[in-house]
Design an enzyme around this catalytic site. Structure first.
Site, PDB file in Angstrom:
ATOM      1  N   GLU A 243       5.086   6.162   0.540  1.00  0.00           N
ATOM      2  CA  GLU A 243       4.108   6.965   0.397  1.00  0.00           C
ATOM      3  C   GLU A 243       2.629   6.310   1.330  1.00  0.00           C
ATOM      4  OE1 GLU A 243       3.945   8.836  -3.406  1.00  0.00           O
ATOM      5  OE2 GLU A 243       3.287   6.522  -4.643  1.00  0.00           O
TER       6      GLU A 243
ATOM      7  N   ASP B  57      -6.351   3.568  -4.264  1.00  0.00           N
ATOM      8  CA  ASP B  57      -5.782   4.335  -2.939  1.00  0.00           C
ATOM      9  C   ASP B  57      -7.026   3.597  -2.183  1.00  0.00           C
ATOM     10  OD1 ASP B  57      -3.976   5.550  -4.273  1.00  0.00           O
ATOM     11  OD2 ASP B  57      -4.730   7.464  -4.723  1.00  0.00           O
TER      12      ASP B  57
END
Length: 572
Positions: free
Chosen positions: A249, A76
């Site tokens: 997302e 991420d």
């Protein structure tokens, strides 16, 4: 802090490391201290990577780099630039400290400068499993108040942010965002001084299917540190709602040439992962998807290809001072296409622009390249990628930034000051099968093939006491090579922790009562592990070989982290 000794795969560098490690081990053998009751003393920790890919694929040019730029579990990624300084963060889940912060001047040479969440008041993790905790941190800079922001989700606590004027210094206490639900918040600071938060959340009403999510936006007041005004859904389901896309997302918003771009991950974090992008004339939409979506994915490629990169997505964009655009993103490198012990890693690619005026990270059907080149960059000796060697002799007062613990600080049970030149670790009752703070310090494994060793001075006092080197995926997927007290005396054991947190002894070799100075070694061959030990200055003895490495993989165990390796003691 002691600097990590890192080098690219050059034969001379590996030979130098081998000589250095051998010298350190020989020197350490002459300084065996007296054992300390209920305490393990670790003399050194050495690690060297030996992946084949770095031998057959060579770098070109001074600015050449290997993908991933942050190998091992660095998932991420989020990036920002201020002047000629780049700052990048990645997820840390339930490890402590949280959110590693990296700095670079050129996108090629990266150095970890701190952890953003470096004290318990910023990072409540009690009782959370390893793959809970901190999800998808996003780092941004607001030029209007000259402040850096890091916003993230602590899944056991909610969404919050911290801020600072000096990214090389300390960050603020957490400021919670009670009106921002869901996960993956990210700041956008517009050129008119206004600020916004975009995030993933449930759709309005009932979800129509598993994985049905939406991207929302709210305005944010930088003066009060609170959200203001109504919330609005920007994207419902994904690029093609009729296809029921899942898990939209990881959103980021940008303003480029007067247009607003919303970029998000789609398809879940496994093999169907991708990155998609939308454009609008307003931060509140409506947002129209690019025709060439997804702008990054590997899901349409032959699964039997050589050296596959999979799961690509969850990207962030950054522009260089010269105007070029680059993307950082996560992806996996399954070992021989089978499983991903390394977890989701951070990759870097240049960004092109389509005729439609959208950024494009990688044309569909193309594989993520293992090398790249940043114009004007000069690759240094201490880069974060390729085959490298690492050695820590625990001579510093604090552990280097490579090390971390689980859920909280371990200063009271692990110390490099109690016995000079050693990491002393108390045998406490807590184990790594519990959602607590065990006596464990670890670091990421960053290669499929590696060798790792340590020297242990230890005299276990009770049947439950053991200490050694731990390969750790989560609470129920672990291998421990340790010295332990048994009903028959003392032994070197290989233990496997599986479902239910119970240990199975896979191999054991008796030690003499006088054997208090033991060396331990783990060799990864990619698909399997070999475990060795040696007594004093003696030769290495094989305890067990061909142990299944896939047991620790995400494909087998699930979760969001990769495997870590480190030092551990317990009497639990």
């Amino acid at each position: 802090m002691k600097k990590t000794k890192i080098s690219c795969i050059l034969a001379s560098a590996l030979l130098a490391f081998s000589a250095q490690t051998a010298g350190a081990q020989a020197a350490s053998a002459a300084k065996a201290p007296a054992t300390v009751a209920h305490t393990a003393l670790f003399d050194y920790f050495s690690y060297s990577g030996d992946d084949d890919i770095y031998k057959k694929v060579k770098l070109e040019g001074e600015g050449g780099f290997y993908n991933p730029i942050l190998p091992g579990w660095y998932s991420d990624p989020s990036i920002c630039r201020v002047g000629d300084d780049y700052f990048m963060v990645t997820s840390s889940f339930s490890y402590y400290p949280g959110v590693p912060l990296f700095h670079s001047k050129d996108l090629v040479n990266w150095k970890q400068i701190s952890y953003i969440l470096d004290r318990p008041s910023q990072l409540p993790l009690a009782g959370q499993k390893v793959s809970a905790g901190i999800f998808a941190p996003a780092i941004s800079y607001n030029p209007h108040n000259k402040t850096f922001y890091m916003v993230t989700t602590n899944v056991g606590w909610g969404n919050f942010f911290v801020k600072t004027k000096d990214p090389f210094g300390s960050w603020s206490e957490p400021i919670r965002l009670p009106d921002v639900k869901g996960i993956d918040p990210s700041f956008f600071f517009d050129d008119d001084g206004k600020a916004y938060i975009v995030n993933n959340d449930e759709p309005e009403g009932k979800a129509e299917y598993d994985g049905h999510r939406a991207i929302r936006v709210r305005e944010f007041d930088v003066n009060t540190d609170k959200t203001v005004g109504p919330e609005k859904i920007l994207v419902n389901k994904g690029v093609h709602p009729e296809d029921k896309p899942i898990w939209i997302e990881g959103p980021h918003m940008y303003k480029i040439n007067g247009k607003y771009f919303l970029m998000s991950a789609e398809g879940g974090t496994s093999d169907m992962h991708s990155e998609v992008i939308f454009r609008s004339d307003s931060p509140f939409g409506p947002f129209v998807p690019a025709k060439k979506n997804p702008i990054l994915t590997q899901r349409d490629l032959d699964p039997n290809r050589i050296d596959p990169v999979t799961c690509a997505g969850h990207a962030d964009l950054v522009q260089t001072p010269s105007g070029d655009w680059w993307a950082v993103f996560l992806a996996c490198r399954p070992c021989e296409g089978k499983f991903e012990n390394l977890g989701r890693e951070t990759f870097l690619l240049p960004v092109s622009w389509t005729d439609e005026g959208f950024p494009l990270i990688l044309e569909q059907g193309k594989t993520v390249p293992m090398t790249g080149n940043v114009k004007g960059a000069v690759r240094g000796k201490n880069v974060t990628f390729g085959n490298f060697a690492y050695n820590d002799d625990f001579s510093e007062k604090t552990l280097p930034l490579d090390w971390f613990s689980l859920r909280g600080p371990v200063d009271s049970i692990c110390s490099t000051n109690a016995v000079p030149g050693y990491l002393s670790m108390k045998c406490i009752e807590t184990t790594t099968a519990e959602k607590a703070v065990p006596a464990y310090v670890g670091r990421r494994i960053q290669h499929h093939k590696f060798e790792c060793s340590s020297r242990l001075v230890f005299e276990p006092q009770t049947v439950n006491e053991r200490a050694g080197m731990l390969l750790f995926k989560d609470e129920t997927h672990q291998y421990l090579l340790c010295v332990a007290k048994t009903s028959a005396g003392k032994a070197v054991e290989l233990r496997k922790t599986a479902d239910g947190g119970k240990d199975e002894i896979l191999a054991s070799s008796a030690l003499a009562k006088a054997d208090k100075d033991i060396r331990l070694k783990i060799v990864s061959r990619g698909l399997t592990f070999d475990f060795y030990y040696a007594v004093g200055k003696g030769e290495w003895k094989l305890l067990k070989n061909n142990v299944d490495a896939g047991f620790l993989s995400t494909r087998n165990a699930g979760g969001f982290t990769g495997t870590t390796i480190g030092l551990y003691a317990t009497r639990g």
